[in-house]
Design a protein around this motif. Structure first.
Motif, PDB file in Angstrom:
ATOM      1  N   ILE A 196       0.833  -1.206   0.000  1.00  0.00           N
ATOM      2  CA  ILE A 196       0.000   0.000   0.000  1.00  0.00           C
ATOM      3  C   ILE A 196       0.868   1.256   0.000  1.00  0.00           C
ATOM      4  N   GLY A 197       0.419   2.243  -0.771  1.00  0.00           N
ATOM      5  CA  GLY A 197       1.037   3.568  -0.727  1.00  0.00           C
ATOM      6  C   GLY A 197       0.060   4.540  -0.091  1.00  0.00           C
ATOM      7  N   ALA A 198       0.527   5.750   0.211  1.00  0.00           N
ATOM      8  CA  ALA A 198      -0.349   6.781   0.770  1.00  0.00           C
ATOM      9  C   ALA A 198       0.247   8.141   0.436  1.00  0.00           C
ATOM     10  N   ASN A 199      -0.581   9.172   0.493  1.00  0.00           N
ATOM     11  CA  ASN A 199      -0.069  10.528   0.283  1.00  0.00           C
ATOM     12  C   ASN A 199       0.506  11.082   1.580  1.00  0.00           C
ATOM     13  N   GLY A 200       0.035  10.527   2.714  1.00  0.00           N
ATOM     14  CA  GLY A 200       0.565  10.942   4.009  1.00  0.00           C
ATOM     15  C   GLY A 200       0.479   9.803   5.003  1.00  0.00           C
ATOM     16  N   ILE A 201       1.442   9.766   5.933  1.00  0.00           N
ATOM     17  CA  ILE A 201       1.401   8.792   7.031  1.00  0.00           C
ATOM     18  C   ILE A 201       1.806   9.533   8.304  1.00  0.00           C
ATOM     19  N   SER A 202       0.958   9.462   9.313  1.00  0.00           N
ATOM     20  CA  SER A 202       1.294  10.108  10.583  1.00  0.00           C
ATOM     21  C   SER A 202       0.839   9.226  11.737  1.00  0.00           C
ATOM     22  N   ARG A 203       1.528   9.350  12.862  1.00  0.00           N
ATOM     23  CA  ARG A 203       1.192   8.505  14.013  1.00  0.00           C
ATOM     24  C   ARG A 203      -0.215   8.813  14.505  1.00  0.00           C
ATOM     25  N   GLU A 204      -0.603  10.077  14.432  1.00  0.00           N
ATOM     26  CA  GLU A 204      -1.894  10.496  14.961  1.00  0.00           C
ATOM     27  C   GLU A 204      -3.050  10.138  14.023  1.00  0.00           C
ATOM     28  N   HIS A 205      -2.864  10.377  12.721  1.00  0.00           N
ATOM     29  CA  HIS A 205      -3.975  10.227  11.773  1.00  0.00           C
ATOM     30  C   HIS A 205      -3.868   8.999  10.889  1.00  0.00           C
ATOM     31  N   GLY A 206      -2.797   8.219  11.024  1.00  0.00           N
ATOM     32  CA  GLY A 206      -2.654   7.006  10.218  1.00  0.00           C
ATOM     33  C   GLY A 206      -2.320   7.318   8.768  1.00  0.00           C
ATOM     34  N   LEU A 207      -2.837   6.467   7.859  1.00  0.00           N
ATOM     35  CA  LEU A 207      -2.555   6.635   6.437  1.00  0.00           C
ATOM     36  C   LEU A 207      -3.685   7.405   5.776  1.00  0.00           C
ATOM     37  N   THR A 208      -3.309   8.431   5.003  1.00  0.00           N
ATOM     38  CA  THR A 208      -4.310   9.297   4.390  1.00  0.00           C
ATOM     39  C   THR A 208      -4.028   9.516   2.904  1.00  0.00           C
ATOM     40  N   PHE A 244       6.061  11.150   5.731  1.00  0.00           N
ATOM     41  CA  PHE A 244       5.869  11.007   7.178  1.00  0.00           C
ATOM     42  C   PHE A 244       5.528  12.346   7.828  1.00  0.00           C
ATOM     43  N   GLY A 245       4.457  12.316   8.623  1.00  0.00           N
ATOM     44  CA  GLY A 245       3.994  13.534   9.280  1.00  0.00           C
ATOM     45  C   GLY A 245       3.025  14.305   8.407  1.00  0.00           C
ATOM     46  N   ALA A 246       2.943  13.954   7.118  1.00  0.00           N
ATOM     47  CA  ALA A 246       1.995  14.621   6.219  1.00  0.00           C
ATOM     48  C   ALA A 246       0.605  14.031   6.434  1.00  0.00           C
ATOM     49  N   VAL A 247      -0.402  14.893   6.374  1.00  0.00           N
ATOM     50  CA  VAL A 247      -1.781  14.448   6.583  1.00  0.00           C
ATOM     51  C   VAL A 247      -2.625  14.939   5.420  1.00  0.00           C
ATOM     52  N   SER A 248      -3.366  14.028   4.798  1.00  0.00           N
ATOM     53  CA  SER A 248      -4.249  14.384   3.691  1.00  0.00           C
ATOM     54  C   SER A 248      -5.700  14.283   4.164  1.00  0.00           C
ATOM     55  N   PHE A 249      -6.632  14.291   3.217  1.00  0.00           N
ATOM     56  CA  PHE A 249      -8.055  14.460   3.535  1.00  0.00           C
ATOM     57  C   PHE A 249      -8.742  13.207   4.084  1.00  0.00           C
ATOM     58  N   CYS A 250      -8.480  12.044   3.471  1.00  0.00           N
ATOM     59  CA  CYS A 250      -9.227  10.819   3.822  1.00  0.00           C
ATOM     60  C   CYS A 250      -8.347   9.780   4.497  1.00  0.00           C
ATOM     61  N   ARG A 251      -8.753   9.371   5.697  1.00  0.00           N
ATOM     62  CA  ARG A 251      -7.997   8.338   6.419  1.00  0.00           C
ATOM     63  C   ARG A 251      -8.506   6.958   6.010  1.00  0.00           C
TER      64      ARG A 251
END
Length: 255
Positions: free
Chosen positions: A173-185, A214-221
């Motif tokens: 799986i890829g993602a536009n953002g991964i963060s500890r708080e919000h997961g994969l987005t 890492f640390g980036a957060v996008s719109f949909c988790r």
């Protein structure tokens, strides 16, 4: 010469999205303001989730309103993506059925998979399917659906319905953002649905991505960090940060 901070910040975001990154010195010159003013603008933009600051500059965060194309992704951080993809492919283990996500790094993973044993690859990505269609011992299942321009991957209910009929050994799986708080987005709800369904359909899930995710957060988790068996990234992610992710469950591999 840009006057208000709002105009300046709009200009900075536009520049970051066009070129993939901006640096403080160049912006200060172009905008005719002090470096400290630019740094203040970048801090404000980071607070609003539009850019991520780096040492001496910033790069854009992918959001509901902005997403880079596959063509652009194929030009940024390429050596790092190749290393990450090769390490991710080594986690195949005894998997015989594999989901490969859309995106440039997953495409590199697909190309790194072994050709000397039978493998079934399920994907929503036209480029992944195309790169593996002629591969020896590899059977390719392309998920049907609406093709998104930019990423050339299928989405919507046709795609998720077909995925729901499978039990897979492993999902890359890829993602536009991964963060500890919000997961994969990811920015697009339709893409988010496909990724979530792929994770549900798979016994094991591996996330592979470069350090800038890492640390980036996008719109949909679409997943929590704990849903991952492993995270594969590069040594450009500090080991202290890698350790914090590993505390949430996955093995973190830095290459």
């Amino acid at each position: 010469m840009t006057s208000t901070s709002e105009e300046r910040q709009r200009e900075i975001v536009r520049a970051a999205r066009t070129t993939g990154a901006v640096d403080v010195n160049t912006l200060a010159t172009q905008l005719g303001v002090a470096k400290e003013t630019v740094r203040r603008d970048l801090r404000a933009l980071e607070d609003h989730g539009l850019v991520r600051r780096t040492h001496g500059g910033a790069y854009p965060v992918e959001s509901a309103g902005f997403e880079t194309t596959l063509a652009f992704r194929a030009t940024s951080h390429v050596p790092e993506k190749r290393r990450v993809a090769a390490a991710a492919a080594e986690l195949l283990g005894d998997a015989e059925t594999v989901f490969v996500d859309e995106g440039f790094t997953p495409q590199l993973i697909a190309e790194a998979l072994p050709r000397d044993r039978p493998l079934t690859v399920v994907t929503a990505s036209l480029p992944v399917a195309g790169s593996l269609a002629e591969a020896e011992n590899t059977s390719v299942l392309l998920l049907g659906g609406r093709v998104r321009p930019g990423t050339l991957a299928t989405v919507d209910h046709w795609t998720t319905k077909m995925l729901a009929g499978f039990v897979l050994d492993l999902a890359y799986i890829g993602a536009n953002g991964i963060s500890r708080e919000h997961g994969l987005t990811t920015p697009d709800p339709a893409v988010s649905e496909v990724k979530a369904q792929a994770i549900r359909a798979s016994r094991r899930t591996v996330f592979a991505g470069v350090h800038t995710k890492f640390g980036a957060v996008s719109f949909c988790r679409f997943a929590e960090i704990g849903a991952l068996e492993a995270i594969v990234t590069s040594t450009l992610l500090p080991s202290s940060e890698a350790h914090r992710y590993s505390l949430l469950g996955p093995q973190v591999i830095r290459v």
